[in-house]
Each structure stands twice: as structure tokens, then as C-alpha cells.
Write an enzyme that holds these catalytic residues in place. Structure first.
Site, PDB file in Angstrom:
ATOM      1  N   ASP A  69       0.882  -1.178   0.000  1.00  0.00           N
ATOM      2  CA  ASP A  69       0.000   0.000   0.000  1.00  0.00           C
ATOM      3  C   ASP A  69       0.916   1.224   0.000  1.00  0.00           C
ATOM      4  O   ASP A  69       1.393   1.632   1.060  1.00  0.00           O
ATOM      5  CB  ASP A  69      -0.885  -0.023   1.248  1.00  0.00           C
ATOM      6  CG  ASP A  69      -1.775   1.213   1.326  1.00  0.00           C
ATOM      7  OD1 ASP A  69      -2.404   1.555   0.310  1.00  0.00           O
ATOM      8  OD2 ASP A  69      -1.836   1.834   2.406  1.00  0.00           O
ATOM      9  N   GLU A 126      -2.065  -1.626  -4.996  1.00  0.00           N
ATOM     10  CA  GLU A 126      -3.321  -0.957  -5.330  1.00  0.00           C
ATOM     11  C   GLU A 126      -3.153  -0.077  -6.570  1.00  0.00           C
ATOM     12  O   GLU A 126      -2.163   0.629  -6.707  1.00  0.00           O
ATOM     13  CB  GLU A 126      -3.799  -0.107  -4.139  1.00  0.00           C
ATOM     14  CG  GLU A 126      -5.218   0.406  -4.321  1.00  0.00           C
ATOM     15  CD  GLU A 126      -5.713   1.210  -3.122  1.00  0.00           C
ATOM     16  OE1 GLU A 126      -5.398   0.847  -1.981  1.00  0.00           O
ATOM     17  OE2 GLU A 126      -6.418   2.201  -3.343  1.00  0.00           O
ATOM     18  N   ASP A 170      -2.222   0.922   7.460  1.00  0.00           N
ATOM     19  CA  ASP A 170      -1.383   0.726   6.265  1.00  0.00           C
ATOM     20  C   ASP A 170      -1.065  -0.739   6.044  1.00  0.00           C
ATOM     21  O   ASP A 170      -1.087  -1.232   4.916  1.00  0.00           O
ATOM     22  CB  ASP A 170      -0.066   1.508   6.397  1.00  0.00           C
ATOM     23  CG  ASP A 170      -0.311   2.980   6.609  1.00  0.00           C
ATOM     24  OD1 ASP A 170      -0.692   3.653   5.644  1.00  0.00           O
ATOM     25  OD2 ASP A 170      -0.150   3.437   7.751  1.00  0.00           O
TER      26      ASP A 170
END
Lengths: 173, 173
Positions: free
Chosen positions: A8, A68, A140
Site C-alpha cells: 500500500d 493498489e 497501512d
């Protein structure tokens, strides 16, 4: 068994999550946050992300890498910062020969929570539940584990679909 | 003599320019454009930028690296793409131990043309003139050479200022 590294990315905090996947059974390996001090100049910040991701890959030897996919950002300035962090993480993976898969936020939420409109708390809750953890990892790390879980589910579905086509003798040529 | 590599990052074309600088005298070494095919997936695009910049550094062994600093972009989507390309190029430099300097577009134009409001044609014209080239390099290569020239001028000015302070016995402690 496949080891999957989920990332991430962020310019101040980059989350990571490592899971194992075997016959659609998931296992937790490791997760955490790479913190990037505000005091560092940009080149040093990007070096920290690149080297930290490289070290994670060298230590755990994952076979797959998921991150992502981002289409939107609050502003052009934040998109630029995020893009730089994301570029450093992706380059670390491709330099180690890892295949990189990108997943939209909506798809990650769908895979982990069951709805594309899930919030952060729901993701943390489901990551904890799916990986049988004693407590939810920080945001996170949870987001990074969520993208790894999404990748594992997607791969398992692809294998299942390929298998069912094959067993029915309808394998596309 | 210092060898300076200037980079003008972009997600479809990344310009590079190598110059030498000795006592404020500039010399042209090489320049060109790394073209990134639209057909490649993002990880392969970033790998191409990272590896091309790494190869340029290994081949020419510059001591310094200069890149345009970006604050604005047309949109968040283009800022993200530019950020990723920029991140890949900067990581290549820091991985090779090169110091990275960033310069605002306004400052580059000021250094090369003499006005912060110069256009692309003026930059190409002045890059050609300053480096005594038979023709103006293409836009991406000119922009990369311009940031390298800006860096050379800035370094020369710092040395001159330090020298003048020293010769007058007013060196700041």
C-alpha cells in the site's frame, strides 16, 4: 504454495503485507509499515522505499507482488508524491523479477469485505478475521494485506475457472 | 571536470542529456530520448526507465544528476503517471550513489535563456548555442540538457561565491 507481497504505497507511510496462499487457504506471514521521515529529501525518501521493498523480497522470497491501482487523488500535488512512492516500490519488484499485479480499491474491498463500498474499519476487521490474527493490524499494514488477499482470491478464481473449463472439455483454444 | 546527467522525466518519453562542466565551460557529451511504448504494462514501463537511466550512469559515469522539480500538473491522473516515471529515474540515480538535485522549471529557463518565462523553442535555441551544437536537439533531449546546464551554472555560482568570500577573508564559520 504461493507467497504474495502486497504493498500500500504512500509518500509518508508505505504498508506491506505478506501472506501465503495454498488451495485458497490463506496464511499470515508478516506485515508492517515503512515510515518515511519528513526530514529526508525526496531522493532519500524514494531510496528508502526502494531498498525496504527490495529487502522484504530478498528476505521472504515471495513469488507474486500486488499493489493498489490508483486512478484518483485529492490533488495533482498529492498524486505526484504518491506516484513517485509507487514508482519506487514497483521498480523494486520488477528489478527482482517479480510479476506485478494492480488492483483497483473497489475490487480489493469487494474481495476482502464483499462490498466495493467498505470502509477502513471493515477492511481491518475482515483482514484480521481472514488471517486469524489476534488483533487487527494498523491501517497501512491492513491495506497491504488486503491487496495481497485480493490477489490470492483472484488467482484462485482463475485456476478454478481454468479447471472447470478443462473438466467439461470446453477449454478455449 | 564534472559530468552531469540531466533528466526530463515523462511517462511516454524521458529525455536525457549529458554535459561536462569545467571552470564554467560546458561541453556536450550525449543526449536522447528513452521512448516508452504504450503497449507495455506499467511495471515494464517503469523498469525500462529505471534500467535505461542505470545504463546511462554505468556507461558515462556522471558525478552529478539533475532533474526538473514539478509542482503542478494538468490533472491528478497525469501527475500520478509523471510521478511514477520520475520515481523510477530518481531511484536509478540514488541506487548508483549519485547526488540528485532538483530544479524548478522557472529556474532552468532563467539559467538557460535568461528569463523564467522562456518557451520551448527559446530553450532549444539556447541549448544549441551554449553547447555549440550543429542543430537543436529534440524537445525532450533539449529539456534534459537544459536542466544539466542549470545545475552546472548553479554549482559554478556556488563555487564562485565561496571563493569570493574566502578571498576577502569573510568566510562564514
Amino acid at each position: 504454495m504461493a507467497l504474495i507481497l502486497g504493498i500500500d504505497p504512500g509518500s509518508r507511510k508505505t504498508g506491506y503485507g505478506l501472506i501465503s496462499s495454498l488451495n485458497n487457504k490463506l496464511g499470515y506471514i508478516s506485515s508492517g509499515t515503512i515510515r518515511i521521515p519528513d526530514t529526508l529529501a525526496l531522493p532519500e525518501r524514494l531510496k528508502l522505499i526502494f531498498q525496504s521493498v527490495t529487502e522484504l523480497i530478498e528476505k521472504h522470497q515471495p513469488q507474486e507482488f500486488a499493489i493498489e491501482q490508483i486512478f484518483m487523488s485529492r490533488s495533482a500535488a498529492s498524486a505526484l508524491k504518491l506516484g513517485q512512492a509507487r514508482g519506487a516500490a514497483i521498480v523494486a519488484a520488477v528489478q527482482q523479477g517479480l510479476p506485478v499485479e494492480e488492483y483497483e480499491a473497489r475490487k480489493i474491498k469487494q474481495a476482502v469485505v464483499g462490498t466495493g463500498a467498505a470502509d477502513k474499519i471493515q477492511i481491518q476487521h475482515m483482514v484480521r478475521s481472514l488471517l486469524k490474527l489476534p488483533a487487527a493490524p494498523p491501517e497501512d499494514a491492513s491495506d497491504a494485506l488486503a491487496v495481497a488477499i485480493c490477489h490470492a482470491h483472484t488467482q484462485a478464481n482463475l485456476i478454478r475457472m481454468a479447471g472447470s473449463r478443462y473438466s467439461r472439455g470446453r477449454l478455449a483454444h
